[in-house]
Design an enzyme around this catalytic site. Structure first.
Site, mmCIF file in Angstrom:
data_model
loop_
_atom_site.group_PDB
_atom_site.id
_atom_site.type_symbol
_atom_site.label_atom_id
_atom_site.label_comp_id
_atom_site.label_asym_id
_atom_site.label_seq_id
_atom_site.Cartn_x
_atom_site.Cartn_y
_atom_site.Cartn_z
ATOM 1 N N CYS A 2 1.232 39.024 -6.456
ATOM 2 C CA CYS A 2 0.891 38.334 -7.814
ATOM 3 C C CYS A 2 2.375 38.224 -8.904
ATOM 4 C CB CYS A 2 0.367 39.316 -8.749
ATOM 5 S SG CYS A 2 -1.308 40.121 -7.816
ATOM 6 N N ARG A 27 3.438 33.315 -5.458
ATOM 7 C CA ARG A 27 3.762 34.788 -5.464
ATOM 8 C C ARG A 27 2.196 35.022 -5.743
ATOM 9 N NH1 ARG A 27 8.312 37.521 -5.960
ATOM 10 N NH2 ARG A 27 6.870 39.342 -6.275
ATOM 11 N N TRP A 74 -3.174 37.138 -6.460
ATOM 12 C CA TRP A 74 -3.416 37.387 -5.729
ATOM 13 C C TRP A 74 -4.784 38.396 -5.320
ATOM 14 C CZ3 TRP A 74 -3.208 39.851 -0.631
ATOM 15 C CH2 TRP A 74 -3.543 39.325 0.409
ATOM 16 N N ASN A 100 0.692 44.277 -10.925
ATOM 17 C CA ASN A 100 0.810 43.549 -9.650
ATOM 18 C C ASN A 100 0.904 45.635 -9.030
ATOM 19 O OD1 ASN A 100 1.348 40.777 -10.389
ATOM 20 N ND2 ASN A 100 3.321 41.714 -9.646
ATOM 21 N N GLY A 101 0.408 45.231 -7.453
ATOM 22 C CA GLY A 101 0.476 46.430 -6.979
ATOM 23 C C GLY A 101 -1.171 46.581 -6.742
ATOM 24 N N GLU A 481 6.523 31.397 16.181
ATOM 25 C CA GLU A 481 7.089 31.433 14.580
ATOM 26 C C GLU A 481 7.051 29.475 14.994
ATOM 27 O OE1 GLU A 481 7.428 31.817 12.477
ATOM 28 O OE2 GLU A 481 8.527 30.390 10.808
ATOM 29 N N LYS A 485 3.661 28.886 12.468
ATOM 30 C CA LYS A 485 3.968 27.849 10.658
ATOM 31 C C LYS A 485 3.036 26.790 10.558
ATOM 32 C CE LYS A 485 6.406 29.148 8.691
ATOM 33 N NZ LYS A 485 7.179 30.361 8.881
ATOM 34 N N GLU A 488 -0.331 28.448 9.674
ATOM 35 C CA GLU A 488 -0.424 28.742 7.786
ATOM 36 C C GLU A 488 -0.546 27.961 6.634
ATOM 37 O OE1 GLU A 488 2.583 30.992 6.463
ATOM 38 O OE2 GLU A 488 4.319 30.472 7.919
ATOM 39 N N HIS A 504 -1.952 33.957 32.850
ATOM 40 C CA HIS A 504 -2.825 35.038 33.218
ATOM 41 C C HIS A 504 -4.064 35.212 32.352
ATOM 42 C CE1 HIS A 504 0.609 36.689 35.502
ATOM 43 N NE2 HIS A 504 0.980 35.942 34.825
ATOM 44 N N LYS A 603 2.765 34.538 -1.426
ATOM 45 C CA LYS A 603 4.446 34.525 -0.984
ATOM 46 C C LYS A 603 5.393 35.417 -0.370
ATOM 47 C CE LYS A 603 8.362 32.806 0.505
ATOM 48 N NZ LYS A 603 8.791 32.720 1.000
HETATM 49 C C1 F6R Z 1 5.319 32.966 7.526
HETATM 50 C C2 F6R Z 1 5.454 34.659 6.094
HETATM 51 C C3 F6R Z 1 5.704 35.260 6.760
HETATM 52 C C4 F6R Z 1 6.602 36.561 5.836
HETATM 53 C C5 F6R Z 1 6.174 37.981 6.164
HETATM 54 C C6 F6R Z 1 7.371 38.620 5.638
HETATM 55 O O1 F6R Z 1 5.623 31.896 6.782
HETATM 56 O O2 F6R Z 1 6.601 33.931 5.066
HETATM 57 O O3 F6R Z 1 4.962 35.734 7.682
HETATM 58 O O4 F6R Z 1 7.251 35.971 7.234
HETATM 59 O O5 F6R Z 1 4.757 38.553 5.122
HETATM 60 O O6 F6R Z 1 8.110 38.862 4.517
HETATM 61 P P1 F6R Z 1 9.069 39.088 3.986
HETATM 62 O O7 F6R Z 1 10.300 38.553 5.242
HETATM 63 O O8 F6R Z 1 9.517 38.568 2.757
HETATM 64 O O9 F6R Z 1 9.402 40.420 3.850
#
Ligand code: F6R
Length: 608
Positions: A2, A27, A74, A100-101, A481, A485, A488, A504, A603
């Protein structure tokens, strides 16, 4: 997760708070709200984006006042709904709170507060904290906040105002970031420097269990027991233009295209070609421990975990030291064994990911030396590790992580070479790898130049709802990865796996026209990957390959090919991931999604 922004000073708070919320929206963005003091406390809250809040404010008339708090949420407790949005206001004194939290003991506190006669209108832990502050309030907001925070367990960054104290703003932090921007006779408090930097470059980062009381022209920081703490004002390293979109339509594509420069920044000053050495000031004092380490455990989540998986290969392959990788969320709860000589590496862009932070604390408690591979300077993980290496890729605002991933790979490669060179690797061997690394930014530029072709290919496939991403060795995590990408931001179902694993079981999924992306660059397992491609083709799958420049044979196997420059396998994920990032971006744009704010995501994930 948040976003928090708060203001006290001489200016009108509302426009400043809304501008701050827009900067923090990445965020979390399922609801937003604002409270301003002007005699009474006026609150406006909405479900949805900050723009919806703006529209509502325009309808409901101006919210006047020069003290205020605002929040973008969030959801954790309670669905995204107006009643659950922040700020929450108490039922006695006109106290408004944003938070937040997570307050872990909120259920017990809520029962007690109901017994004291408080009535709740939401399901949130934040409303419980608001009522607790209210219950303890006797004319001094700072004291009531300190008292309430002594009673709660969990994590918080918060800001509170009270209509009985029109010239006061109280903020506090534990486990969730918060900084106080110090302007000329005004203060802007935010959970992230991006909401501050347009107003001042001077800020105090609060430590855990610190409370800060701000008036229009002064502030004091204290502990929860009201012992004064001397604040340290620091210059923010962030430039406004770093967080502006410029000519790009989205932050994600801006950040993908920033990679040549962000990689240069990651490597700048860290490579000594003549000696074949890597210079990492942040871990220099632990060089002996690193050289003697018996085992590395790399921890991360999501994209950071994928970088950590490649880090495992790098440490074993280059530095010849046992390494393993684990989801940080799993590590802590399986009673991990930490023997003497174990070093853990916490990989995180934000440095605030709760799962990784908790795992790091667990590992430290069990005696491990803890390193951080982190982007955000001064973040919780950066502060709580013994030493570390910053990514230096600049702020990453797009929710889908891109330039942080390549930054993490470069740092993990440098770290592996830092150890390898001190253990047994020759000057020649190390210098050769480092020389290639220095050419990577220019190679990434060549891959980026193919963006239009990648878009054209993506357009042909992006109505398909199921994709596979396959790779082997170093590029197995790259495949994971690529799948992450795509799913998401475009909401296409995609799975990544080692290419050999397909037969398998998952091969049963392959039907006519299913897009299957192979990372098929030249390397030790090239022939085997070709066999895997044949297996897919013979079942009607449509193969898109990431291949090495000059490999024309692959066109016989793959429908479409994206080329990357020739590079040693250990460094190849740095290039191979770029077409996958571009594919995901273009697919999301073509399908009409909000690339920078994909649904249900935030984020930085500051809850476990
Ligand atoms: C995917 C993405 C998330 C972060 C994950 C860890 O694009 O951004 O999977 O990689 O939430 O976040 P950090 O790197 O901030 O610990």
């Amino acid at each position: 997760m948040c976003g928090i922004v708060a203001y006290i000073g001489a200016k009108q708070a509302r426009p400043l708070l809304i501008e701050g919320l827009k900067r923090l929206e990445y965020r979390g963005y399922d609801s937003a709200g604002i409270a301003v003091l002007n005699g009474a406390v006026s609150v406006v809250r909405t479900v949805g984006r900050v723009s919806v809040l703006e529209d509502r404010l325009a309808e409901s008339g101006d919210l006047k006042g020069s003290v205020g708090i605002a929040h973008t949420r969030w959801a954790t407790h309670g669905e995204p709904a107006e009643r659950n949005a922040h700020p929450h206001v108490d039922d006695r004194h006109g106290i408004a709170l944003i938070h937040n939290g997570i307050i872990e003991n909120y259920a017990a506190l809520r029962t007690w507060l109901e017994e004291q006669g408080h009535t709740f209108t939401s399901e949130t832990d934040t409303e419980v904290l608001t009522m607790l502050i209210s219950e303890l309030y006797d004319g001094d907001l700072e004291k009531a906040v300190q008292g309430a925070l002594r009673e709660v367990t969990g994590a918080y960054a918060l800001a509170a105002i009270c209509e009985k104290e029109p010239d006061t703003l109280v903020v506090a932090r534990k486990g969730s970031p918060l900084m106080v921007g110090v302007g000329a006779d005004e203060y802007i408090v935010a959970s992230d420097a991006s909401a501050i930097v347009a107003h001042t470059s001077r800020a105090v980062t609060l430590d855990d269990y610190q409370v800060c009381k701000l008036t229009r022209d002064s502030f004091r920081t204290s502990t929860l027991d009201n012992v004064a703490v001397t604040p340290r004002i620091q210059e923010l390293e962030l430039e406004l233009e770093q967080i502006e979109l410029g000519d790009y339509p989205h932050y994600m594509i801006k950040e993908i295209f920033e990679q040549p420069n962000s990689l240069r920044n990651t490597m700048r000053g860290r490579i000594d070609l003549r000696e074949g050495r890597v210079v990492l000031g942040g871990v220099g004092q632990y060089a002996r421990e690193l050289v003697k380490a018996r085992r590395f455990i790399l921890l991360g989540q999501g994209t950071a975990l994928h970088a950590a998986m490649i880090g495992e290969y790098l440490l074993e392959d280059l530095a010849k030291v046992p390494a393993e990788v684990e989801y940080s969320s799993e590590f802590r709860y399986r009673n991990p064994i930490i023997e003497e000589g174990t070093v853990i590496i916490a990989v995180s862009q934000s440095g605030e990911t709760a799962d990784t932070l908790s795992a790091l604390h667990e590992a430290k408690e069990r005696g491990a030396l803890a390193l951080g591979v982190v982007n955000v300077v001064g973040s919780s993980i950066a502060r709580d590790t013994d030493a570390g290496v910053y990514l230096r890729v600049g702020p990453e605002i797009g929710v889908a992580s891109t330039k942080a991933f390549t930054g993490q790979l470069s740092v993990l490669t440098l770290l592996s070479l830092f150890i390898a060179r001190r253990r047994f690797m020759s000057v020649e061997q190390s210098s050769e790898i480092l020389r290639t690394m220095e050419r990577i930014p220019e190679m990434v530029e060549r891959v980026l130049a193919e963006s239009d072709q990648i878009r054209a290919v993506t357009e042909r496939y992006c109505d398909r709802e199921n994709w596979l991403f396959l790779g082997r060795g170093y590029n197995y995590p790259t495949a994971l990865e690529g799948a992450l990408k795509l799913k998401e931001i475009s909401y296409i179902h995609a799975e990544g796996m080692p290419a050999a694993e397909m037969k398998h079981g998952p091969i049963a999924l392959i039907n006519h026209g299913m897009p299957v992306v192979f990372i098929a660059n030249k390397g030790a397992q090239y022939e085997k990957v070709m066999s895997n491609i044949e297996e897919v083709r013979s079942r009607g799958g449509r193969v898109i390959a990431v291949a090495t420049e000059g490999d024309t044979d692959i066109k016989r196997y793959a429908e479409d090919v994206f080329y990357i420059p020739e590079i040693p396998e250990a460094l190849s994920p740095l290039l191979a991931v770029v077409p996958l990032q571009l594919m995901a971006y273009h697919a999301a744009v073509i399908r009409g999604h909000d690339v920078d704010k994909p649904r249900n995501l935030a984020k930085s994930v500051t809850v476990e």
